[in-house]
Design a protein around this motif. Structure first.
Motif, PDB file in Angstrom:
ATOM      1  N   ASP A   4     -19.316  55.054  24.021  1.00 12.60           N
ATOM      2  CA  ASP A   4     -18.468  53.863  24.061  1.00 12.60           C
ATOM      3  C   ASP A   4     -18.759  52.934  22.883  1.00 12.60           C
ATOM      4  OD1 ASP A   4     -20.940  53.017  24.754  1.00 12.60           O
ATOM      5  OD2 ASP A   4     -20.381  52.274  26.746  1.00 12.60           O
ATOM      6  N   TYR A   6     -17.648  52.843  19.917  1.00 10.57           N
ATOM      7  CA  TYR A   6     -16.692  52.979  18.816  1.00 10.57           C
ATOM      8  C   TYR A   6     -15.413  52.222  19.145  1.00 10.57           C
ATOM      9  CZ  TYR A   6     -13.874  56.223  21.554  1.00 10.57           C
ATOM     10  OH  TYR A   6     -13.078  56.773  22.515  1.00 10.57           O
ATOM     11  N   ILE A   7     -14.669  51.960  18.099  1.00 12.53           N
ATOM     12  CA  ILE A   7     -13.327  51.420  18.272  1.00 12.53           C
ATOM     13  C   ILE A   7     -12.397  52.286  17.434  1.00 12.53           C
ATOM     14  CG2 ILE A   7     -13.524  49.755  16.365  1.00 12.53           C
ATOM     15  CD1 ILE A   7     -11.855  47.818  18.080  1.00 12.53           C
ATOM     16  N   TYR A  29     -22.522  51.383  15.619  1.00 13.87           N
ATOM     17  CA  TYR A  29     -21.139  51.235  16.029  1.00 13.87           C
ATOM     18  C   TYR A  29     -20.199  51.891  15.022  1.00 13.87           C
ATOM     19  CZ  TYR A  29     -17.434  49.040  18.702  1.00 13.87           C
ATOM     20  OH  TYR A  29     -16.353  48.831  19.515  1.00 13.87           O
ATOM     21  N   THR A  31     -16.244  52.842  13.636  1.00 16.78           N
ATOM     22  CA  THR A  31     -14.829  52.495  13.588  1.00 16.78           C
ATOM     23  C   THR A  31     -14.066  53.720  13.090  1.00 16.78           C
ATOM     24  OG1 THR A  31     -15.384  50.209  13.041  1.00 16.78           O
ATOM     25  CG2 THR A  31     -13.117  50.903  12.645  1.00 16.78           C
TER      26      THR A  31
END
Ligand SMILES: [Zn+2]
Length: 73
Positions: A4, A6-7, A29, A31
């Motif tokens: 979870d 990541y975007i 993190y 993207t």
């Protein structure tokens, strides 16, 4: 395994580029940037490819912020 950290976003990219992935090592993190000009199924393929890299930990050796991979057509 659930991930979870990541975007996923869409951007108007050149047709030659499927998308790219950026990683922020400090926050662990990702993207994932997909090309809004491409079809749903093309973007799905790119997304799954990049997700596979994340699951494999392929980017974890990288120590800074930046583009890890640009996927070209
Ligand atoms: Zn790749």
């Amino acid at each position: 395994m659930m991930i979870d950290n990541y975007i996923m976003i869409y951007k108007n990219l050149p047709f030659k580029i499927n998308g790219f992935i950026m990683y922020d090592a400090e926050d662990n993190y990702y993207t994932i940037v997909l090309n809004s000009r491409l079809s749903f199924s093309e973007n799905k393929k790119t997304f799954e490819h990049e997700l596979e890299h994340i699951l494999n930990g392929d980017f974890l050796k990288i120590k800074n912020v930046g583009i890890m991979e640009a996927s070209m057509r």
